[in-house]
Design an enzyme around this catalytic site. Structure first.
Site, PDB file in Angstrom:
ATOM      1  N   ARG A  37     -58.150  38.814  -0.046  1.00 43.23           N
ATOM      2  CA  ARG A  37     -57.442  37.661   0.479  1.00 43.23           C
ATOM      3  C   ARG A  37     -58.171  36.345   0.216  1.00 43.23           C
ATOM      4  O   ARG A  37     -57.605  35.420  -0.345  1.00 43.23           O
ATOM      5  CB  ARG A  37     -57.218  37.825   1.988  1.00 43.23           C
ATOM      6  CG  ARG A  37     -56.388  36.717   2.597  1.00 43.23           C
ATOM      7  CD  ARG A  37     -56.102  36.970   4.070  1.00 43.23           C
ATOM      8  NE  ARG A  37     -55.358  38.201   4.299  1.00 43.23           N
ATOM      9  CZ  ARG A  37     -54.949  38.604   5.479  1.00 43.23           C
ATOM     10  NH1 ARG A  37     -55.230  37.891   6.562  1.00 43.23           N
ATOM     11  NH2 ARG A  37     -54.273  39.732   5.610  1.00 43.23           N
TER      12      ARG A  37
ATOM     13  N   HIS B  29     -46.547  40.791  -2.570  1.00 42.32           N
ATOM     14  CA  HIS B  29     -47.361  40.214  -1.492  1.00 42.32           C
ATOM     15  C   HIS B  29     -46.615  40.333  -0.164  1.00 42.32           C
ATOM     16  O   HIS B  29     -45.823  39.451   0.196  1.00 42.32           O
ATOM     17  CB  HIS B  29     -47.661  38.738  -1.805  1.00 42.32           C
ATOM     18  CG  HIS B  29     -48.828  38.187  -1.057  1.00 42.32           C
ATOM     19  ND1 HIS B  29     -50.125  38.579  -1.312  1.00 42.32           N
ATOM     20  CD2 HIS B  29     -48.906  37.278  -0.051  1.00 42.32           C
ATOM     21  CE1 HIS B  29     -50.954  37.913  -0.533  1.00 42.32           C
ATOM     22  NE2 HIS B  29     -50.237  37.120   0.260  1.00 42.32           N
TER      23      HIS B  29
ATOM     24  N   TYR C 223     -36.016  23.055  -1.505  1.00 41.47           N
ATOM     25  CA  TYR C 223     -35.778  21.781  -2.167  1.00 41.47           C
ATOM     26  C   TYR C 223     -36.613  21.593  -3.440  1.00 41.47           C
ATOM     27  O   TYR C 223     -36.298  20.735  -4.250  1.00 41.47           O
ATOM     28  CB  TYR C 223     -36.081  20.624  -1.210  1.00 41.47           C
ATOM     29  CG  TYR C 223     -35.199  20.592   0.004  1.00 41.47           C
ATOM     30  CD1 TYR C 223     -33.814  20.517  -0.112  1.00 41.47           C
ATOM     31  CD2 TYR C 223     -35.749  20.651   1.278  1.00 41.47           C
ATOM     32  CE1 TYR C 223     -32.999  20.494   1.007  1.00 41.47           C
ATOM     33  CE2 TYR C 223     -34.945  20.624   2.408  1.00 41.47           C
ATOM     34  CZ  TYR C 223     -33.570  20.551   2.267  1.00 41.47           C
ATOM     35  OH  TYR C 223     -32.769  20.527   3.369  1.00 41.47           O
TER      36      TYR C 223
END
Length: 940
Positions: free
Chosen positions: A30, A76, A120
């Site tokens: 990680r 993931h 967006y």
């Protein structure tokens, strides 16, 4: 009810085991990057999924929400926001030195503004990121199952790019953290090549050896690193501490006040938080000298203005800001990364060595994969070749067979084909029987055998694999390398010294170019150097938008730009981004009116005493105005000269109190007159007549006279000559001057003219955009009455349009120019409206007085007579008119060497020059006709 076997255990042991498992999961899967590709698992998965989606740099962007969804569903299994945050970071140019994701939309800002929602924004891979994924489908890396064993994901990327060092890393694990700063790609590539060259003696490589190439971290936000001790410690041990300061300078403003301009801030500093902190210090009366605080940053660059009260010294204020704000911060390096799945603190040499070893493994596996495919292809092609050689028999066997399997068995039995060869023959299309198609098969077979031999040789000689890595590194540098952004000061002094505008000469000077349509570019002078092909690196230009002005200026200088309609527009060089960040420069075209074009740009550093702006029109008028009248121009511009109907401004120069001008016309007249003959007028004045023009004549050039220069002229049809300055006597203003060329149908009218020293390169540019470059001393010389020599052959309808002078390696000017310019020297720059714009305009020093010049000549004659070796005079960038190839150090070396023997053909001796003017044209230097070559294409 049976609930299974219960195993008693100590909760202490269970907690310890569970915590260690969790800690190792965080460390290895990680928070920490792999030393080989410099990526954390989530970053690696994002890039791999984007490649699987086909989102390369040359395809349309795709919604970020789609990318995040696919990454989460395939590889993931964590929250979408975590994935999106990692994606945003990969796209931020103020976070990543070399972004790996090309984002479209709001991806946050250096002010701390959050990115827009993933629905967006859109994204795709950058071209550099594709190099991290190159050859991943050629069995170059190991793949492992994803979280549900439904797919395979790469455990590491092939990583042709040394991503760990060029983009750095920042992560907090359990009990450890990593903080690797970004570096410059060109420097890292040079260090990799050095490691490869000394691979057998790698244990003997010291940190200082690598620091010849890797100067230190190179942050995307620029800034200044104070001292090198922390860098050396970090590169040697993997841990160190450096102090990073924002780039700032002071400049005077109206009313006798001073302001501090911050143009760059330290890495990972939030600009809004910095401004709020400064405002808080002012509000709490901890810094009372600040009168106003404004943020004028825009897409062109950062500009934080801190205006001080009247009569306040800026130095104590700057020191207070450095001490009490994040304008100066400490950056603690901790080069921790995963090596074989375990966290290790790495020195610079070890990190580079591990990257090279990774590339060795990748290239070896890639070569084996290619070799197997090549051998298989060669095997098939050999079968096709045998079939073509026995085509009738093959066709007969196939026609007589009952089905495909029988035909395959019969071919194998008859010609001893393998099953793969027989299948390929059966699958062969009838068009492959044509003669040309048969030749293609034979050519491909020869090429495959050649490739197979190369691959086998590569595997047999591991040293050649190192050569491949070195070639790849060199290619990366050429394609993606750019100029350093962060300056490294030699001093570790954390206090701001009075007068220290910007630490270091390299960052104190920049090369500025302006195109006719208003594209302004800035680059470090190291970007501009002569190459083997005599081209100039750095900024290329379009033939339809030529460069009209090129000058060296301090990075804190103010700029004033002039248009052909007599308007002047102000800007600051700190607002012009380097070409490393914006190769296309910034366009000021929106500030131009219809039909208006720029003709030149001047630079000054705030000092205006005894300095004038000289303006001239193509219709023969000239005027001088004090520089002080141009220091407070509004952003919308102002009138610089009052032009009559049909009149256009052509040239703008910075000049001193005394000196001389040389003006040239299209009909071949030249007039040399004193600057004192031009009265000083206000900005609204129309000027006075400079030269008396004949009917239908016009001015084509105005230069400030400099010692040791020649007037180089070129006609429209490519006839060229250079004339010594002594051929032009000083006359009164508004006279007809003297003839320098008699135009005729063969030569055409005079097109361009400019003063150039013998060591300068002159570039002639045609209207079609083609150009030729030549050293000025190699041009045919003659007196004013001599005819010009045909120098270039033009296509029908093409004419010479403009002339530019270039001077060797521009980076040497950094040793000649002081960071703070007390008195700006004249800076000639500009163009006229007839297509003969002057490029490469530089500053010009006022001409020496006649007595002083005579004294200098007399002294040189005495030294020459006594056999003394005279070191050449080294001028500053503003005196020379352009950056010079010769620095002070090189001048000393030149002085210590005996003079070279000069040939009569290329360099006439001093005795032959003193003999008199060359009257016979046959005695002039003969040059072969030169052909034009195209302008260099704009870098992608």
């Amino acid at each position: 009810m049976d609930i299974g076997t219960i195993k008693p255990t100590e909760i202490r042991d269970e907690m310890q085991s569970a915590y260690l498992d969790y800690a190792m999961s965080v460390i290895t899967a990680r928070a920490l990057p792999d030393v080989r590709d410099g990526l954390k698992p989530v970053q690696r998965r994002i890039l791999y999924q984007m490649q699987e989606m086909g989102l390369r740099h040359n395809v349309p962007h795709r919604k970020s929400a789609r990318i995040v969804g696919d990454v989460m569903g395939h590889f993931h299994p964590h929250g979408g926001e975590a994935i999106y945050d990692a994606l945003v970071r990969l796209a931020q140019d103020f976070t990543m030195r070399y972004p790996l994701v090309d984002g479209q939309g709001n991806f946050g800002s250096i002010d701390g503004d959050p990115p827009a929602a993933m629905r967006y924004t859109e994204a795709r891979l950058t071209e550099l990121a594709e190099e991290l994924l190159a050859d991943i489908g050629m069995d170059t890396v190991d793949f492992r199952p994803n979280f549900d064993d439904s797919l395979k994901e790469p455990s590491v990327l092939p990583a042709k790019v040394p991503n760990l060092l060029i983009n750095g890393a920042n992560g907090i694990a359990v009990g450890m953290a990593t903080l690797i700063p970004p570096h410059n790609l060109s420097e890292i590539c040079d260090a990799i090549n050095y490691i490869i060259d000394h691979w057998n003696d790698i244990d003997d490589i010291e940190p200082d050896d690598l620091m010849q190439f890797v100067k230190g971290p190179d942050f995307p936000t620029g800034g200044i690193i104070l001292g090198t001790d922390g860098i050396q410690e970090a590169y040697a041990t993997g841990r160190g501490r450096i102090v990073v300061r924002g780039k700032l300078h002071t400049e005077p403003i109206s009313g006798g006040r001073t302001r501090i301009v911050v143009s760059e801030i330290p890495y990972q500093v939030n600009k809004t938080t910095l401004i709020e902190r400064i405002a808080e210090l002012v509000r709490d009366r901890k810094i009372e000298e600040i009168g106003d605080l404004r943020d004028e940053s825009d897409r062109q660059g950062m500009s934080l203005l801190i205006e001080l009260k009247r009569g306040v010294d800026a130095t104590p204020v700057v020191n207070a800001l450095l001490k009490l704000t994040t304008l100066q911060t400490a950056f603690s390096l901790n080069m921790l990364a995963l090596v074989d799945g375990e966290p290790r603190v790495l020195s610079l040499k070890r990190a580079l060595q591990l990257f090279v070893q990774h590339r060795q493994s990748v290239i070896t596996r890639r070569t084996r994969y290619e070799l197997e495919r090549a051998k298989l292809r060669a095997h098939i092609l050999e079968g096709l070749k045998i079939a073509l050689d026995h085509l009738d028999e093959v066709i007969r066997i196939i026609r007589q067979s009952a089905d495909a399997d029988t035909a395959r068995a019969n071919l194998i039995k008859k010609f001893k084909f393998s099953e793969i060869q027989a299948t390929a023959i059966l699958d062969m299309q009838l068009r492959r029987l044509a003669a040309l198609e048969r030749k293609k098969i034979l050519d491909e077979l020869a090429e495959v055998k050649k490739r197979t031999a190369y691959l086998e040789d590569l595997l047999a000689h591991p040293k050649k694999i190192l050569g491949v890595i070195k070639q790849e590194s060199t290619d990366l540098k050429e394609r993606f390398g750019d100029a350093r952004r962060t300056f490294i000061a030699q001093t570790s002094e954390t206090e701001f010294k009075a007068g220290a505008q910007i630490a270091g000469a390299e960052e104190g000077i920049a090369l500025v170019t302006l195109s006719r349509d208003g594209v302004l570019r800035k680059a470090p002078t190291s970007q501009y150097r002569r190459t083997r092909s005599d081209a100039v690196n750095g900024v290329t230009e379009k033939s339809d938008d030529p460069t009209i002005s090129m000058l060296t200026a301090g990075t804190t200088d103010n700029l004033i730009l002039f248009t052909n309609r007599g308007r002047v527009l102000p800007t600051r060089l700190t607002q012009v981004p380097d070409v490393a960040r914006n190769p296309g420069g910034i366009s000021l075209a929106n500030q131009l009116e219809s039909g208006e074009k720029f003709i030149g740009v001047l630079a000054f550093n705030g000092e205006t005493a005894n300095t004038f702006v000289t303006l001239a029109t193509a219709q023969g008028k000239i005027k001088r105005t004090t520089l002080e009248e141009f220091t407070n121009i509004n952003a919308g511009g102002a009138k610089a000269i009052n032009l009559a109907e049909g009149e256009e401004l052509g040239w703008a120069h910075l000049t001193g109190e005394s000196g001389e001008f040389l003006i040239t016309t299209a009909q071949g007249q030249a007039l040399r007159f004193s600057q004192d003959a031009v009265p000083v007028q206000g900005r609204s004045a129309a000027g006075v007549w400079a030269i008396k023009l004949a009917e239908n004549d016009r001015v084509i050039s105005l230069d400030v006279v400099q010692p040791d220069t020649w007037l180089v002229i070129a006609s429209a049809n490519g006839f060229v000559k250079r004339v010594a300055l002594k051929e032009f006597p000083v006359k009164g203003r508004h006279t007809g001057g003297v003839g320098v060329l008699t135009p005729d149908a063969k030569t055409g009218e005079l097109a361009v003219a400019r003063l150039a020293a013998l060591d300068e390169d002159v570039m002639l540019i045609a209207a079609s955009g083609l150009n030729v470059r030549v050293r000025a001393e190699n041009l045919a010389k003659g007196n004013r009455a001599a005819k010009a020599k045909s120098f270039v052959t033009l296509k029908e309808g093409d004419v010479i349009a403009r002339m530019t002078s270039l001077v060797g390696q521009a980076e040497s000017a950094t040793e000649d120019r002081k960071p703070e310019l007390k008195k700006p020297e004249p800076v000639p720059s500009g163009s006229n409206r007839h297509g003969s714009e002057n490029g490469s305009e530089k500053s010009a020093a006022p001409k020496e007085s006649g007595s002083k010049t005579a004294a200098v000549k007399k002294e040189r004659k005495q030294k020459a007579a006594s056999g003394a070796t005279t070191a050449p005079k080294v001028k500053t960038a503003r005196e020379s008119g352009a950056p010079r190839t010769q620095t002070r150090s090189s001048a000393k070396r030149t002085a210590s060497k005996p003079p070279k023997a000069e040939t009569k053909k290329t360099k006439p001796t001093r005795h032959s020059e003193k003999k008199g003017r060359v009257e016979d044209q046959d005695e002039q230097m003969e040059l072969p006709l030169a052909s034009f070559k195209p302008l260099p294409k704009k870098a992608k």
